[in-house]
Design an enzyme around this catalytic site. Sequence first.
Site, PDB file in Angstrom:
ATOM      1  N   LYS A  53       0.836  -1.209   0.000  1.00 53.59           N
ATOM      2  CA  LYS A  53       0.000   0.000   0.000  1.00 53.59           C
ATOM      3  C   LYS A  53       0.867   1.255   0.000  1.00 53.59           C
ATOM      4  O   LYS A  53       0.616   2.203  -0.749  1.00 53.59           O
ATOM      5  CB  LYS A  53      -0.892   0.025   1.250  1.00 53.59           C
ATOM      6  CG  LYS A  53      -2.075  -0.932   1.232  1.00 53.59           C
ATOM      7  CD  LYS A  53      -2.878  -0.735   2.526  1.00 53.59           C
ATOM      8  CE  LYS A  53      -4.179  -1.520   2.515  1.00 53.59           C
ATOM      9  NZ  LYS A  53      -4.954  -1.301   3.755  1.00 53.59           N
ATOM     10  N   ALA A  70      -1.173   1.190   6.634  1.00 56.60           N
ATOM     11  CA  ALA A  70      -1.461   0.138   7.610  1.00 56.60           C
ATOM     12  C   ALA A  70      -2.507  -0.796   7.042  1.00 56.60           C
ATOM     13  O   ALA A  70      -3.291  -0.411   6.163  1.00 56.60           O
ATOM     14  CB  ALA A  70      -1.953   0.745   8.925  1.00 56.60           C
ATOM     15  N   ASP A  71      -2.471  -2.018   7.506  1.00 56.00           N
ATOM     16  CA  ASP A  71      -3.487  -2.988   7.104  1.00 56.00           C
ATOM     17  C   ASP A  71      -3.807  -3.859   8.309  1.00 56.00           C
ATOM     18  O   ASP A  71      -2.906  -4.364   8.968  1.00 56.00           O
ATOM     19  CB  ASP A  71      -2.986  -3.856   5.949  1.00 56.00           C
ATOM     20  CG  ASP A  71      -4.109  -4.685   5.357  1.00 56.00           C
ATOM     21  OD1 ASP A  71      -4.953  -4.106   4.644  1.00 56.00           O
ATOM     22  OD2 ASP A  71      -4.169  -5.898   5.623  1.00 56.00           O
ATOM     23  N   THR A  72      -5.102  -4.004   8.608  1.00 55.74           N
ATOM     24  CA  THR A  72      -5.517  -4.762   9.789  1.00 55.74           C
ATOM     25  C   THR A  72      -6.325  -5.981   9.381  1.00 55.74           C
ATOM     26  O   THR A  72      -7.238  -5.876   8.559  1.00 55.74           O
ATOM     27  CB  THR A  72      -6.365  -3.866  10.724  1.00 55.74           C
ATOM     28  OG1 THR A  72      -5.581  -2.728  11.095  1.00 55.74           O
ATOM     29  CG2 THR A  72      -6.784  -4.612  11.972  1.00 55.74           C
ATOM     30  N   GLY A 107      -0.411  -4.494  10.187  1.00 53.19           N
ATOM     31  CA  GLY A 107       0.882  -4.190   9.595  1.00 53.19           C
ATOM     32  C   GLY A 107       1.021  -2.685   9.462  1.00 53.19           C
ATOM     33  O   GLY A 107       0.048  -1.989   9.167  1.00 53.19           O
TER      34      GLY A 107
END
Lengths: 197, 197
Positions: A53, A70-72, A107
């Site tokens: 991203k 960020a990635d959840t 992340g």
Amino acid sequence: MTRIILASRSPRRVQLLRELGIRDFEIIPSQSEEEPDTALSPEAAVEHISMAKAREVLSRAGGEGLIIAADTLVYLDGRPLGKPSDEEDAKAMLRSLSGREHLVVTGLALILDGRELSAAESTLVRFRELSEEDISWYVSTGEPMDKAGAYGAQGLGAIFIKGITGDFFNVMGLPLCRLAESLEELGTPLTSLVSEG
Amino acid sequence: MTRIILASRSPRRVQLLRELGIRDFEIIPSQSEEEPDTALSPEAAVEHISMAKAREVLSRAGGEGLIIAADTLVYLDGRPLGKPSDEEDAKAMLRSLSGREHLVVTGLALILDGRELSAAESTLVRFRELSEEDISWYVSTGEPMDKAGAYGAQGLGAIFIKGITGDFFNVMGLPLCRLAESLEELGTPLTSLVSEG
């Protein structure tokens, strides 16, 4: 002042950055659509997605500055739970979380003037036992429908969470302590990004 | 509709009740000024204080309804930390919390039509190592000065918290899961208190 770009349209992430006193930032949502690689650990998978991203936004944003991506993901029994497809799916997800622990993994990827840094943070979340009435009521509020795992840790979903082990802000989508530590590692402490007043 | 009284002026508690969808409530701050009884456990001490607050407000409010009172204390090595008396005191408190775990305990007291119910919830909070620069900067923001333990779990204090074990909302001053369970025990589920729309 460093140009700051948040590569996410998540209202929670926007709100968390603002509560840290970071007010002058651009929002350029990532168009990267990577799916979690099930061959990787949850932590490695979200680190990979968040860096994809950040790089995708960097390629469009141009110029210097700091990119925060960020990635959840929500994992139950080692498998990622996505957003529910419909109300029945939301109910099934909530039944599967009831009375149990699951993992929320975020992340975090930063790119500052060409230097990349990524990290992952994991939080265990314990749900209380939910009755069918709890589940029907919660789904009827509409809150679960756009959320991975079919709940939000803030808002009404809060009353289902008996406790957590780890960073609460991680469950909201942005691990703030880790963000501060990572910025320090990049030589740009958070305090240098905070707007005056 | 049940008349609801929050016996606290804490903006965080007001905000948390609103986020649960409870909008029609009165705020009658307690004038009870009990100090924690150091002969009691932290949990017993805050339960006692919160019930004293609820009863004091009941005596002034009159009539029927639901009273919600809470009291939050920060314990380090078994001793309560109050609000800092000045900036030097705030710095000393933050130094004592740096790199360590402490306990945040909230007592919750409900009175509904003469029936009393109280509970206590404990959350372990882990701070990262703070540098003297971190501490000076944080104290200069003014955030620590009106807070027990000299930090706020939301806002800027968030970046000091590596993780917790327990209920995050408890650290903010109102254990939401416990509140929902207690209301159910009193036969007034939370869903019956939520305003429409």
